[in-house]
Motif scaffolding. Sequence first.
Motif, PDB file in Angstrom:
ATOM      1  N   THR A  61       0.316  -5.848  -4.475  1.00 43.61           N
ATOM      2  CA  THR A  61      -0.560  -4.686  -4.446  1.00 43.61           C
ATOM      3  C   THR A  61      -1.152  -4.464  -5.829  1.00 43.61           C
ATOM      4  O   THR A  61      -0.526  -4.792  -6.844  1.00 43.61           O
ATOM      5  CB  THR A  61       0.188  -3.416  -3.999  1.00 43.61           C
ATOM      6  OG1 THR A  61       1.222  -3.134  -4.927  1.00 43.61           O
ATOM      7  CG2 THR A  61       0.773  -3.571  -2.606  1.00 43.61           C
ATOM      8  N   ARG A  62      -2.339  -3.937  -5.846  1.00 40.94           N
ATOM      9  CA  ARG A  62      -3.034  -3.685  -7.107  1.00 40.94           C
ATOM     10  C   ARG A  62      -2.272  -2.688  -7.977  1.00 40.94           C
ATOM     11  O   ARG A  62      -2.182  -2.833  -9.178  1.00 40.94           O
ATOM     12  CB  ARG A  62      -4.445  -3.169  -6.829  1.00 40.94           C
ATOM     13  CG  ARG A  62      -5.181  -2.753  -8.104  1.00 40.94           C
ATOM     14  CD  ARG A  62      -6.579  -2.348  -7.833  1.00 40.94           C
ATOM     15  NE  ARG A  62      -7.297  -3.556  -7.449  1.00 40.94           N
ATOM     16  CZ  ARG A  62      -8.384  -3.568  -6.702  1.00 40.94           C
ATOM     17  NH1 ARG A  62      -8.884  -2.461  -6.253  1.00 40.94           N
ATOM     18  NH2 ARG A  62      -8.971  -4.696  -6.391  1.00 40.94           N
ATOM     19  N   ASP A  63      -1.690  -1.656  -7.356  1.00 40.32           N
ATOM     20  CA  ASP A  63      -1.033  -0.598  -8.120  1.00 40.32           C
ATOM     21  C   ASP A  63       0.492  -0.767  -8.195  1.00 40.32           C
ATOM     22  O   ASP A  63       1.200   0.173  -8.554  1.00 40.32           O
ATOM     23  CB  ASP A  63      -1.382   0.760  -7.537  1.00 40.32           C
ATOM     24  CG  ASP A  63      -1.056   0.866  -6.058  1.00 40.32           C
ATOM     25  OD1 ASP A  63      -0.434  -0.065  -5.510  1.00 40.32           O
ATOM     26  OD2 ASP A  63      -1.419   1.877  -5.446  1.00 40.32           O
ATOM     27  N   GLN A  64       1.005  -1.953  -7.830  1.00 44.93           N
ATOM     28  CA  GLN A  64       2.440  -2.250  -7.890  1.00 44.93           C
ATOM     29  C   GLN A  64       3.267  -1.383  -6.948  1.00 44.93           C
ATOM     30  O   GLN A  64       4.473  -1.245  -7.135  1.00 44.93           O
ATOM     31  CB  GLN A  64       2.966  -2.103  -9.328  1.00 44.93           C
ATOM     32  CG  GLN A  64       2.226  -2.916 -10.355  1.00 44.93           C
ATOM     33  CD  GLN A  64       2.354  -4.416 -10.142  1.00 44.93           C
ATOM     34  OE1 GLN A  64       3.426  -4.900  -9.832  1.00 44.93           O
ATOM     35  NE2 GLN A  64       1.261  -5.146 -10.289  1.00 44.93           N
ATOM     36  N   MET A  65       2.640  -0.775  -5.943  1.00 42.91           N
ATOM     37  CA  MET A  65       3.362   0.060  -4.988  1.00 42.91           C
ATOM     38  C   MET A  65       3.897  -0.814  -3.851  1.00 42.91           C
ATOM     39  O   MET A  65       3.371  -1.880  -3.571  1.00 42.91           O
ATOM     40  CB  MET A  65       2.445   1.140  -4.410  1.00 42.91           C
ATOM     41  CG  MET A  65       1.941   2.133  -5.448  1.00 42.91           C
ATOM     42  SD  MET A  65       3.246   3.053  -6.256  1.00 42.91           S
ATOM     43  CE  MET A  65       3.808   4.073  -4.902  1.00 42.91           C
TER      44      MET A  65
END
Length: 110
Positions: A61-65
Motif C-alpha cells: 500500500t502507498r501509505d503502509q496501511m
Amino acid sequence: MQQNLAQNTAQDITRYIELNNWIFEIKSIKAIKVEKYGEPYSATANLCINNDNAFVDGVMTRDQMDLDQEDYVTFMALCRKLGIKKVKFDDFTNQNLFTRQTEQRKVKIA
C-alpha cells in the motif's frame, strides 16, 4: 456496497477462455486499488489461483496501511465469482508476516 459485493453471485466469472483449439486459464491476477482505472493506485496485490484455492500475496500500500475489512470482503467476492473455495492471505502487519486462511461458504461453481 460491501454487502452487495459479497452476495452478488448471479454473474459468475469463468476461469478460462476457449479460442480455436486452445484453452486459456486464468491462474494469476494483479489487483490494484483505485477509484478509476488509469489513475494512480493506493494498493496492489497478487492473486494466484490453483484449482479451487487462491493465494493472495505481495500486498503493498502507498501509505503502509494494512488491508481493511472491506478489502478482504472484495477479494472474497472475486474468489466467490471465480468458484474458489479456499483463500489464503499473506500480509504484513506491523512489519510481521501473518497468514489468514478462509473457506468460502455457499460457493457456486460453474
